[in-house]
Design a protein around this motif. Sequence first.
Motif, PDB file in Angstrom:
ATOM      1  N   THR A 107       0.826  -1.201   0.000  1.00 33.13           N
ATOM      2  CA  THR A 107       0.000   0.000   0.000  1.00 33.13           C
ATOM      3  C   THR A 107       0.866   1.259   0.000  1.00 33.13           C
ATOM      4  OG1 THR A 107      -1.641  -1.207   1.274  1.00 33.13           O
ATOM      5  CG2 THR A 107      -1.846   1.177   1.245  1.00 33.13           C
ATOM      6  N   TYR A 108       1.867   1.242   0.885  1.00 33.85           N
ATOM      7  CA  TYR A 108       2.710   2.430   1.037  1.00 33.85           C
ATOM      8  C   TYR A 108       3.674   2.572  -0.125  1.00 33.85           C
ATOM      9  CZ  TYR A 108       0.555   2.074   5.519  1.00 33.85           C
ATOM     10  OH  TYR A 108      -0.387   1.985   6.491  1.00 33.85           O
ATOM     11  N   PHE A 109       4.133   1.412  -0.596  1.00 34.48           N
ATOM     12  CA  PHE A 109       5.069   1.497  -1.709  1.00 34.48           C
ATOM     13  C   PHE A 109       4.371   2.002  -2.967  1.00 34.48           C
ATOM     14  CE2 PHE A 109       7.597  -0.404  -5.210  1.00 34.48           C
ATOM     15  CZ  PHE A 109       8.719   0.379  -5.017  1.00 34.48           C
ATOM     16  N   LEU A 110       3.096   1.663  -3.106  1.00 40.30           N
ATOM     17  CA  LEU A 110       2.359   2.134  -4.291  1.00 40.30           C
ATOM     18  C   LEU A 110       2.266   3.658  -4.298  1.00 40.30           C
ATOM     19  CD1 LEU A 110      -0.535  -0.408  -4.878  1.00 40.30           C
ATOM     20  CD2 LEU A 110       1.709  -0.269  -5.941  1.00 40.30           C
ATOM     21  N   VAL A 111       2.015   4.235  -3.122  1.00 40.73           N
ATOM     22  CA  VAL A 111       1.971   5.695  -3.027  1.00 40.73           C
ATOM     23  C   VAL A 111       3.325   6.273  -3.442  1.00 40.73           C
ATOM     24  CG1 VAL A 111       1.650   7.647  -1.474  1.00 40.73           C
ATOM     25  CG2 VAL A 111       0.260   5.590  -1.184  1.00 40.73           C
ATOM     26  N   ILE A 112       4.387   5.626  -2.953  1.00 41.12           N
ATOM     27  CA  ILE A 112       5.737   6.111  -3.259  1.00 41.12           C
ATOM     28  C   ILE A 112       6.024   5.993  -4.752  1.00 41.12           C
ATOM     29  CG2 ILE A 112       8.187   5.577  -2.964  1.00 41.12           C
ATOM     30  CD1 ILE A 112       7.539   4.799  -0.056  1.00 41.12           C
ATOM     31  N   VAL A 113       5.799   4.797  -5.283  1.00 35.89           N
ATOM     32  CA  VAL A 113       6.226   4.544  -6.655  1.00 35.89           C
ATOM     33  C   VAL A 113       5.363   5.348  -7.644  1.00 35.89           C
ATOM     34  CG1 VAL A 113       4.847   2.469  -7.200  1.00 35.89           C
ATOM     35  CG2 VAL A 113       7.120   2.698  -8.126  1.00 35.89           C
ATOM     36  N   ARG A 114       4.067   5.487  -7.339  1.00 42.47           N
ATOM     37  CA  ARG A 114       3.225   6.290  -8.220  1.00 42.47           C
ATOM     38  C   ARG A 114       3.575   7.769  -8.082  1.00 42.47           C
ATOM     39  NH1 ARG A 114      -2.243   2.812  -7.195  1.00 42.47           N
ATOM     40  NH2 ARG A 114      -2.147   1.549  -9.088  1.00 42.47           N
ATOM     41  N   GLY A 115       3.879   8.160  -6.870  1.00 44.07           N
ATOM     42  CA  GLY A 115       4.259   9.551  -6.629  1.00 44.07           C
ATOM     43  C   GLY A 115       5.495   9.928  -7.414  1.00 44.07           C
ATOM     44  N   ILE A 116       6.498   9.058  -7.381  1.00 44.85           N
ATOM     45  CA  ILE A 116       7.748   9.378  -8.077  1.00 44.85           C
ATOM     46  C   ILE A 116       7.557   9.279  -9.585  1.00 44.85           C
ATOM     47  CG2 ILE A 116      10.141   8.685  -8.445  1.00 44.85           C
ATOM     48  CD1 ILE A 116      10.243   7.799  -5.555  1.00 44.85           C
ATOM     49  N   PHE A 117       6.862   8.242 -10.027  1.00 44.35           N
ATOM     50  CA  PHE A 117       6.678   8.051 -11.467  1.00 44.35           C
ATOM     51  C   PHE A 117       5.796   9.129 -12.080  1.00 44.35           C
ATOM     52  CE2 PHE A 117       8.564   3.859 -11.797  1.00 44.35           C
ATOM     53  CZ  PHE A 117       8.870   3.777 -13.134  1.00 44.35           C
ATOM     54  N   LEU A 118       4.631   9.348 -11.449  1.00 44.83           N
ATOM     55  CA  LEU A 118       3.626  10.188 -12.100  1.00 44.83           C
ATOM     56  C   LEU A 118       3.767  11.651 -11.742  1.00 44.83           C
ATOM     57  CD1 LEU A 118       0.809   7.651 -11.524  1.00 44.83           C
ATOM     58  CD2 LEU A 118       1.231   8.678 -13.746  1.00 44.83           C
ATOM     59  N   LYS A 119       3.989  11.906 -10.449  1.00 48.99           N
ATOM     60  CA  LYS A 119       3.974  13.294 -10.011  1.00 48.99           C
ATOM     61  C   LYS A 119       5.353  13.899  -9.891  1.00 48.99           C
ATOM     62  CE  LYS A 119      -0.317  12.681  -7.491  1.00 48.99           C
ATOM     63  NZ  LYS A 119      -1.015  12.826  -6.207  1.00 48.99           N
ATOM     64  N   GLY A 120       6.356  13.028  -9.873  1.00 48.30           N
ATOM     65  CA  GLY A 120       7.715  13.543  -9.734  1.00 48.30           C
ATOM     66  C   GLY A 120       7.986  14.146  -8.371  1.00 48.30           C
ATOM     67  N   ILE A 121       7.265  13.665  -7.353  1.00 48.24           N
ATOM     68  CA  ILE A 121       7.484  14.240  -6.025  1.00 48.24           C
ATOM     69  C   ILE A 121       8.612  13.504  -5.305  1.00 48.24           C
ATOM     70  CG2 ILE A 121       5.203  15.213  -5.666  1.00 48.24           C
ATOM     71  CD1 ILE A 121       4.407  12.655  -4.254  1.00 48.24           C
ATOM     72  N   GLY A 122       9.111  14.119  -4.267  1.00 48.94           N
ATOM     73  CA  GLY A 122      10.233  13.545  -3.526  1.00 48.94           C
ATOM     74  C   GLY A 122       9.861  13.292  -2.083  1.00 48.94           C
ATOM     75  N   LEU A 123      10.891  13.173  -1.251  1.00 49.66           N
ATOM     76  CA  LEU A 123      10.671  12.827   0.154  1.00 49.66           C
ATOM     77  C   LEU A 123       9.844  13.881   0.893  1.00 49.66           C
ATOM     78  CD1 LEU A 123      13.985  11.253   1.469  1.00 49.66           C
ATOM     79  CD2 LEU A 123      11.749  10.194   1.241  1.00 49.66           C
TER      80      LEU A 123
END
Lengths: 379, 255
Positions: free
Chosen positions: A333-349
């Motif tokens: 669940t948490y990794f999906l937020v991370i991986v989608r965030g980085i892939f799609l939104k380009g967000i960071g830590l």
Amino acid sequence: MKRFNWSRFMAILIKEFRQIARDKPSVIMAVGMPVIMLLLFGYAVNTDVDHMPTVVWDQSMSQDSREVISSLRNSTYLDPDFYVRGYDEIRGYLDSSSARVAVIIPPDYGKQVQGNGNTAVQVLVDGSDPTAARAAMSAVQTVGFNTGWEVQAERLAQQGGQTPVLPVQVETRVWYNPDMKSLVFNIPALIGLIIQNVIAMLTAFSLVREKERGTLEQLVVTPVRPTELMLGKLVPFVIIAFVSLMLILSVGIFWFGVPPKGSFLLLIILSMLFVTTVLAIGLLISTISQTQLQAMQMTILLILPSILLSGFIFPRDTMPLLLKGLGGVVPLTYFLVIVRGIFLKGIGLEYLWKETLVLATFSFVLFFLAAKRFRKNLD
Amino acid sequence: MGKTELAIDCQDLGKRFGNYTAVQGVTFQLPVGSIMGFVGPNGAGKTTTIRMLCGVLMPTEGHATVLGFDVKTQPEEIKQHIGYMSQKFSLYEDLTVRENIDFYAGIYNLTGVLAAERKRQVIERIGLNERLPQLVHSLSGGWKQRVALACALLHEPKLLVLDEPTAGVDPVSRRVFWQIIHTLAREGMTILVSTHYMDEADTCDYLGFVFYGQLIAFGTPAEMKAKENKANLDDLFIHYVEREAADDPRNKGKR
């Protein structure tokens, strides 16, 4: 005596590598499977609904009715390929799923449009699949609205009035995934899911195999320490997981054309954090199960909820509270937020620190539990 | 070590799993350099006793020292100084003979020149030279047994523990195996071996009969036969089984 011993650790490490190298199915599973799975599921897990087969009963057979039909085709959501006469035939198409949508144009359609009358186009939608039905409905409604508006504009123009302008308009801009392609949403998530499944299964099998073959019984009477054995068994899988990850990322980026918008380095680091969590899960499974069959069943027990509850397919926001909570104990669940965030939104830590923290906690707690159970297995 | 020194000193050793007493009141002393045979029916508690002496299973009663180390407080020291081999010949079947030997050398913390020297010695002694590049899984039972023994000897253990090492092995391999065991004992290694073969038991220096979790007789084979007035160990074994079969003390707690 209780100290970590480098020679013992290396002996296990070398042994593991030799066994893995000799175990062709494992290598194929570790390296080939993720790529094959991504290629397969990348196409399969596609929730874009378009080009739905559509059956048309055009009773009007006029210029105007043909225009409506071609607007429907141009929307790309519907493919009005079947022409019939009568409701019986329509039922046949919908019952057999040969068509998902039926469009019925009344006999006086052309007359009413050309004159100043009112008319209605009837649309039947197969609602078995709500997502497809919704897409079809919104497509026909848009087409209907536009056609109506054009007709109205023409009429006003003929009466010598000005071409009317809609007083209120909504302008939409879609961010992050402007074409709203489900592929862009699914590929990053698939990478997480596949890595989880393959690595958890491999890790779970590795220790159980020693139990099954009786070699663990032998190791127990040697001076080998649980930490040495555990690390010696995990390090090869960290390396395998890294290679798998790189391969699967390449397929995602170059084959499917879904590049990460954010930092690639951060993506790798957080992916390895997730891999660590998965290794701990695999290890835990291997300490609980006695046979490879049990390990397999337990891995499936992990995989199923992680597909359904993690937000991989179904958005977590709409889940009942209980299920949302259950999804909260699935690391994916948490990794999906991370991986989608980085892939799609380009967000960071700056936005992902919470998820990162949760994953780190998971990995720590799971490792603690696994190591504790592992120790018990040996004693 | 002097002649009178003890390799194993076992005092009233016992192991209970919950309500079930697997082993109870095992007491014996084994001098260094002798071979002790453990004999008894399946499920008598031989393996449990052996596992306690190896420092793998924590005894619930009594105490024991192995090679001067306490089984309760110094299990790691014991593990470093004993060699162990079970009837399963727990080798890695997907590795070659050499790779298995390499692995156990590493596990016993042998490195560099010392490791190479020990491996050479053991390989020569057991006669494994031609088999080195072969996968263990393609070996016969007798050869697997010898490879397992080689792995257990690499670190020159002072005590060799063998749990039914010859079960399911052909007679010729069995004889070769016991020749090696006797040579090792002559060189000063203490050997604890459990077996179902009375001809093997007869060649041991000491015998322990285990029945229903208790060591009911301990002594040299000759002493034991003389005591019960039996001509051979087979008769003695059957005599003990028939005498003891009536009451399994471990069942008393359940009723």
